[in-house]
Design a protein around this motif. Structure first.
Motif, PDB file in Angstrom:
ATOM      1  N   GLU A 135       0.854  -1.182   0.000  1.00 28.32           N
ATOM      2  CA  GLU A 135       0.000   0.000   0.000  1.00 28.32           C
ATOM      3  C   GLU A 135       0.892   1.235   0.000  1.00 28.32           C
ATOM      4  OE1 GLU A 135      -3.950   1.723   2.221  1.00 28.32           O
ATOM      5  OE2 GLU A 135      -2.619   0.407   3.362  1.00 28.32           O
ATOM      6  N   GLU A 136       0.788   2.017  -1.078  1.00 26.55           N
ATOM      7  CA  GLU A 136       1.587   3.225  -1.188  1.00 26.55           C
ATOM      8  C   GLU A 136       0.983   4.147  -2.241  1.00 26.55           C
ATOM      9  OE1 GLU A 136       6.003   4.156  -2.751  1.00 26.55           O
ATOM     10  OE2 GLU A 136       5.915   2.696  -1.104  1.00 26.55           O
ATOM     11  N   ASN A 137       0.912   5.442  -1.932  1.00 24.38           N
ATOM     12  CA  ASN A 137       0.419   6.468  -2.867  1.00 24.38           C
ATOM     13  C   ASN A 137      -0.932   6.099  -3.487  1.00 24.38           C
ATOM     14  OD1 ASN A 137       2.748   8.005  -2.442  1.00 24.38           O
ATOM     15  ND2 ASN A 137       3.852   6.909  -4.068  1.00 24.38           N
ATOM     16  N   GLY A 138      -1.841   5.613  -2.691  1.00 24.79           N
ATOM     17  CA  GLY A 138      -3.171   5.265  -3.179  1.00 24.79           C
ATOM     18  C   GLY A 138      -3.251   3.931  -3.900  1.00 24.79           C
ATOM     19  N   ARG A 139      -2.166   3.191  -3.963  1.00 26.78           N
ATOM     20  CA  ARG A 139      -2.159   1.864  -4.590  1.00 26.78           C
ATOM     21  C   ARG A 139      -2.223   0.807  -3.498  1.00 26.78           C
ATOM     22  NH1 ARG A 139       2.520   4.032  -7.884  1.00 26.78           N
ATOM     23  NH2 ARG A 139       1.453   4.990  -9.647  1.00 26.78           N
ATOM     24  N   LEU A 140      -2.972  -0.255  -3.792  1.00 27.32           N
ATOM     25  CA  LEU A 140      -3.188  -1.289  -2.787  1.00 27.32           C
ATOM     26  C   LEU A 140      -3.151  -2.661  -3.452  1.00 27.32           C
ATOM     27  CD1 LEU A 140      -4.215  -2.031   0.165  1.00 27.32           C
ATOM     28  CD2 LEU A 140      -6.491  -1.970  -0.841  1.00 27.32           C
ATOM     29  N   LEU A 141      -2.403  -3.573  -2.869  1.00 26.88           N
ATOM     30  CA  LEU A 141      -2.421  -4.973  -3.280  1.00 26.88           C
ATOM     31  C   LEU A 141      -2.791  -5.781  -2.041  1.00 26.88           C
ATOM     32  CD1 LEU A 141      -1.966  -7.195  -5.367  1.00 26.88           C
ATOM     33  CD2 LEU A 141       0.438  -7.242  -4.665  1.00 26.88           C
ATOM     34  N   GLN A 142      -3.955  -6.400  -2.107  1.00 21.97           N
ATOM     35  CA  GLN A 142      -4.490  -7.113  -0.949  1.00 21.97           C
ATOM     36  C   GLN A 142      -4.922  -8.506  -1.376  1.00 21.97           C
ATOM     37  OE1 GLN A 142      -7.250  -5.016   1.693  1.00 21.97           O
ATOM     38  NE2 GLN A 142      -8.690  -6.675   1.371  1.00 21.97           N
ATOM     39  N   GLY A 143      -4.483  -9.509  -0.663  1.00 20.23           N
ATOM     40  CA  GLY A 143      -4.937 -10.870  -0.902  1.00 20.23           C
ATOM     41  C   GLY A 143      -6.046 -11.202   0.085  1.00 20.23           C
ATOM     42  N   TYR A 144      -6.961 -12.058  -0.313  1.00 19.52           N
ATOM     43  CA  TYR A 144      -8.038 -12.443   0.602  1.00 19.52           C
ATOM     44  C   TYR A 144      -8.499 -13.866   0.319  1.00 19.52           C
ATOM     45  CZ  TYR A 144     -11.171 -11.327  -3.284  1.00 19.52           C
ATOM     46  OH  TYR A 144     -11.784 -11.296  -4.504  1.00 19.52           O
ATOM     47  N   GLY A 145      -9.120 -14.451   1.319  1.00 16.23           N
ATOM     48  CA  GLY A 145      -9.707 -15.777   1.197  1.00 16.23           C
ATOM     49  C   GLY A 145     -10.929 -15.864   2.098  1.00 16.23           C
ATOM     50  N   GLY A 146     -11.953 -16.536   1.617  1.00 10.99           N
ATOM     51  CA  GLY A 146     -13.179 -16.638   2.413  1.00 10.99           C
ATOM     52  C   GLY A 146     -14.172 -17.576   1.771  1.00 10.99           C
ATOM     53  N   ILE A 147     -15.450 -17.354   2.086  1.00  8.23           N
ATOM     54  CA  ILE A 147     -16.533 -18.191   1.560  1.00  8.23           C
ATOM     55  C   ILE A 147     -17.680 -17.335   1.066  1.00  8.23           C
ATOM     56  CG2 ILE A 147     -15.983 -20.162   3.034  1.00  8.23           C
ATOM     57  CD1 ILE A 147     -18.439 -19.334   4.745  1.00  8.23           C
ATOM     58  N   ARG A 148     -18.461 -17.927   0.179  1.00  9.15           N
ATOM     59  CA  ARG A 148     -19.722 -17.337  -0.272  1.00  9.15           C
ATOM     60  C   ARG A 148     -20.809 -18.386  -0.054  1.00  9.15           C
ATOM     61  NH1 ARG A 148     -19.315 -14.642  -5.504  1.00  9.15           N
ATOM     62  NH2 ARG A 148     -18.940 -12.883  -4.135  1.00  9.15           N
ATOM     63  N   VAL A 149     -21.854 -18.001   0.665  1.00 10.37           N
ATOM     64  CA  VAL A 149     -22.999 -18.873   0.924  1.00 10.37           C
ATOM     65  C   VAL A 149     -24.163 -18.404   0.061  1.00 10.37           C
ATOM     66  CG1 VAL A 149     -24.644 -19.696   2.652  1.00 10.37           C
ATOM     67  CG2 VAL A 149     -22.275 -19.223   3.303  1.00 10.37           C
ATOM     68  N   VAL A 150     -24.767 -19.333  -0.663  1.00 15.26           N
ATOM     69  CA  VAL A 150     -25.944 -19.025  -1.468  1.00 15.26           C
ATOM     70  C   VAL A 150     -27.086 -19.901  -0.967  1.00 15.26           C
ATOM     71  CG1 VAL A 150     -26.946 -18.972  -3.787  1.00 15.26           C
ATOM     72  CG2 VAL A 150     -24.502 -18.476  -3.468  1.00 15.26           C
ATOM     73  N   ASP A 151     -28.195 -19.268  -0.607  1.00 17.76           N
ATOM     74  CA  ASP A 151     -29.369 -19.992  -0.116  1.00 17.76           C
ATOM     75  C   ASP A 151     -30.573 -19.495  -0.904  1.00 17.76           C
ATOM     76  OD1 ASP A 151     -30.813 -21.728   1.698  1.00 17.76           O
ATOM     77  OD2 ASP A 151     -31.603 -19.890   2.601  1.00 17.76           O
ATOM     78  N   VAL A 152     -31.227 -20.393  -1.649  1.00 16.09           N
ATOM     79  CA  VAL A 152     -32.361 -20.028  -2.493  1.00 16.09           C
ATOM     80  C   VAL A 152     -33.538 -20.952  -2.173  1.00 16.09           C
ATOM     81  CG1 VAL A 152     -33.205 -19.775  -4.864  1.00 16.09           C
ATOM     82  CG2 VAL A 152     -30.798 -19.335  -4.354  1.00 16.09           C
ATOM     83  N   ARG A 153     -34.709 -20.340  -1.978  1.00 18.54           N
ATOM     84  CA  ARG A 153     -35.927 -21.124  -1.783  1.00 18.54           C
ATOM     85  C   ARG A 153     -36.994 -20.589  -2.728  1.00 18.54           C
ATOM     86  NH1 ARG A 153     -38.082 -20.882   3.834  1.00 18.54           N
ATOM     87  NH2 ARG A 153     -39.270 -19.096   3.126  1.00 18.54           N
ATOM     88  N   THR A 154     -37.558 -21.490  -3.518  1.00 18.46           N
ATOM     89  CA  THR A 154     -38.612 -21.122  -4.457  1.00 18.46           C
ATOM     90  C   THR A 154     -39.828 -21.990  -4.187  1.00 18.46           C
ATOM     91  OG1 THR A 154     -36.958 -20.584  -6.133  1.00 18.46           O
ATOM     92  CG2 THR A 154     -39.217 -20.917  -6.898  1.00 18.46           C
TER      93      THR A 154
END
Length: 182
Positions: A134-153
């Protein structure tokens, strides 16, 4: 297995889950050290245009086109929020979308009847991140996580005419996807 883990970790009401994440982030922002802590929360909206075709048993099919105005008319409730909480080089990213749509209509033809469709959907993402640069408005960020999708019809059809047949169906699906990125 996935459903039992989700039922243990998340409240049963998807709206409560999204609201709990947002409130927890805001409370954390108030109590954290102001020099190292940064928080952003964005409430946003999206209204899509949807074209569908469904083919049932016997080869019968139905097509529909739903405009943004139709979706707004059918919207029972909706919530969209995204945010990031950063403490030093570490961050927590989240995004939550919940919608509850309901529509009632009539079926044409010699055996005209009625139809009701109710769709509830939750898409919730959460990730932990680390800032590599992160310098002069520039950012390099790594991330890891999950996405949950729940659908009911839920679909209900009631036919007219001498037969007057009724049909009810429910599709309830939940899945979890990993997320990783820069």
């Amino acid at each position: 297995m996935t459903r039992s883990i989700l039922n243990t970790l998340l409240p049963h009401d998807p709206f409560s889950t999204a609201l709990a994440v947002t409130v927890a982030t805001i409370i954390t922002a108030v109590t954290a050290n102001a020099q190292d802590y940064h928080n952003s929360v964005t409430l946003y909206g999206l209204v899509p245009w949807v074209d569908t075709e469904v083919t049932g048993s016997g080869g019968n099919s139905a097509e529909s086109s739903v405009t943004p105005g139709d979706i707004i008319d059918s919207l029972e409730f909706g919530f969209m929020a995204a945010g990031e909480s950063r403490f030093g080089k570490f961050s927590f990213l989240y995004d939550a979308v919940y919608s509850d749509l309901e529509e009632n209509g009539t079926l044409g033809g010699p055996f005209a009847g009625a139809a009701q469709v109710d769709v509830k959907m939750l898409i919730a993402s959460a990730a932990l991140g680390y800032v590599f640069y992160e310098e002069n408005g520039r950012l390099l960020q790594g991330y890891g996580g999950i996405r949950v999708v729940d659908v009911r019809t839920d679909v209900g059809l009631v036919g007219g005419g001498p037969v007057g047949a009724a049909y009810d169906a429910r599709i309830d699906e939940t899945w979890v996807d990993p997320m990783i990125g820069l």
